[in-house]
Write a protein that holds these residues in place. Structure first.
Motif, PDB file in Angstrom:
ATOM      1  N   GLY A 167      24.624  62.960  37.897  1.00 58.62           N
ATOM      2  CA  GLY A 167      25.630  63.603  37.067  1.00 58.62           C
ATOM      3  C   GLY A 167      26.194  64.837  37.733  1.00 58.62           C
ATOM      4  N   ILE A 174      35.406  62.296  34.695  1.00 55.16           N
ATOM      5  CA  ILE A 174      34.974  63.193  33.630  1.00 55.16           C
ATOM      6  C   ILE A 174      36.118  64.101  33.208  1.00 55.16           C
ATOM      7  N   ILE A 214      36.958  67.229  30.361  1.00 56.03           N
ATOM      8  CA  ILE A 214      36.440  68.176  29.385  1.00 56.03           C
ATOM      9  C   ILE A 214      37.622  68.980  28.852  1.00 56.03           C
ATOM     10  N   LEU A 255      27.066  73.138  32.007  1.00 59.33           N
ATOM     11  CA  LEU A 255      27.143  71.924  31.200  1.00 59.33           C
ATOM     12  C   LEU A 255      26.851  70.722  32.093  1.00 59.33           C
ATOM     13  N   TYR A 256      25.953  69.838  31.630  1.00 52.27           N
ATOM     14  CA  TYR A 256      25.625  68.639  32.403  1.00 52.27           C
ATOM     15  C   TYR A 256      26.376  67.439  31.837  1.00 52.27           C
ATOM     16  N   GLN A 257      27.025  66.673  32.734  1.00 53.86           N
ATOM     17  CA  GLN A 257      27.735  65.456  32.357  1.00 53.86           C
ATOM     18  C   GLN A 257      27.188  64.298  33.185  1.00 53.86           C
ATOM     19  N   GLU A 258      26.634  63.296  32.503  1.00 53.96           N
ATOM     20  CA  GLU A 258      26.061  62.165  33.220  1.00 53.96           C
ATOM     21  C   GLU A 258      27.152  61.318  33.859  1.00 53.96           C
TER      22      GLU A 258
END
Length: 205
Positions: free
Chosen positions: A78, A118, A120, A130-133
């Motif tokens: 991620g 991704i 946001i 912030l973690y985004q897989e």
């Protein structure tokens, strides 16, 4: 005796001319000095304005990472996106990048890899990133990531700051202003763009 006044008048004329030239030179130098000072002042002003406009953008960063999923007992990939400023940022776009290799078989496999793009809409300030897989429609992609010696991934992020200015933090960490943030197509999928390694061996191209 009659020639004496003419001689004196000629000398006075020459001296007067020299004085006029000297005054002109002094005036030119003064004007040149003022122009140089104004140019330096303008450059300083532009530098301060650029510094001020980039103040928030310099506090935005992103990077690829892995973490262990205890439930699935696997490592997931991620991106961490951090807004260390005091104001939110908007229209955050995260693009995946990687280093290109000389392995033709490996590169051929990567040619069919597509990773979820991704987005946001708003990223508020926070102490923790912030973690985004990462998600991909073809799961063979993860087999490539687990291959020994695979090229590490990096992220490139684009965003709009609180003042409405758009910025890009590229895969090498360099920050630059852009006219507008990228807009992905309706499929919202994009191939992983390979970049040539930098001569010094730093990730990116």
């Amino acid at each position: 005796m009659s020639e004496a006044p003419n001689w004196i008048s000629a000398v006075a004329t020459v001296i007067g001319s020299i004085g006029t030239v000297g005054a002109l030179i002094a005036t030119y130098r003064l004007l040149r000095r003022e122009a140089d000072r104004d140019a330096i002042t303008a450059q300083d002003r532009q530098g301060r304005q650029a510094e001020e406009s980039a103040r928030q953008a310099r506090l935005i960063s992103g990077w690829h990472s892995t973490r262990y999923d205890v439930t699935e007992e696997v490592y997931e990939h991620g991106a961490f996106i951090r807004n260390a400023s005091e104001l939110p940022i908007y229209d955050v776009q995260v693009f995946w990048r990687r280093v290109m290799t000389d392995d033709q078989t490996f590169e051929a496999a990567w040619a069919n890899v597509w990773i979820y793009h991704i987005e946001i809409p708003v990223l508020p300030p926070a102490k923790e990133p912030l973690y985004q897989e990462m998600w991909a429609p073809n799961y063979s992609f993860f087999n490539l990531l687990e291959r020994e010696g695979y090229p590490k991934l990096a992220v490139e992020i684009e965003f709009r700051d609180a003042a409405g200015r758009c910025w890009r933090r590229d895969h090498g960490g360099d920050l630059s202003a852009v006219t507008e943030t990228k807009r992905p197509d309706r499929r919202r999928w994009a191939p992983v763009q390979a970049r040539r390694p930098r001569p010094v061996g730093v990730l990116g191209g």
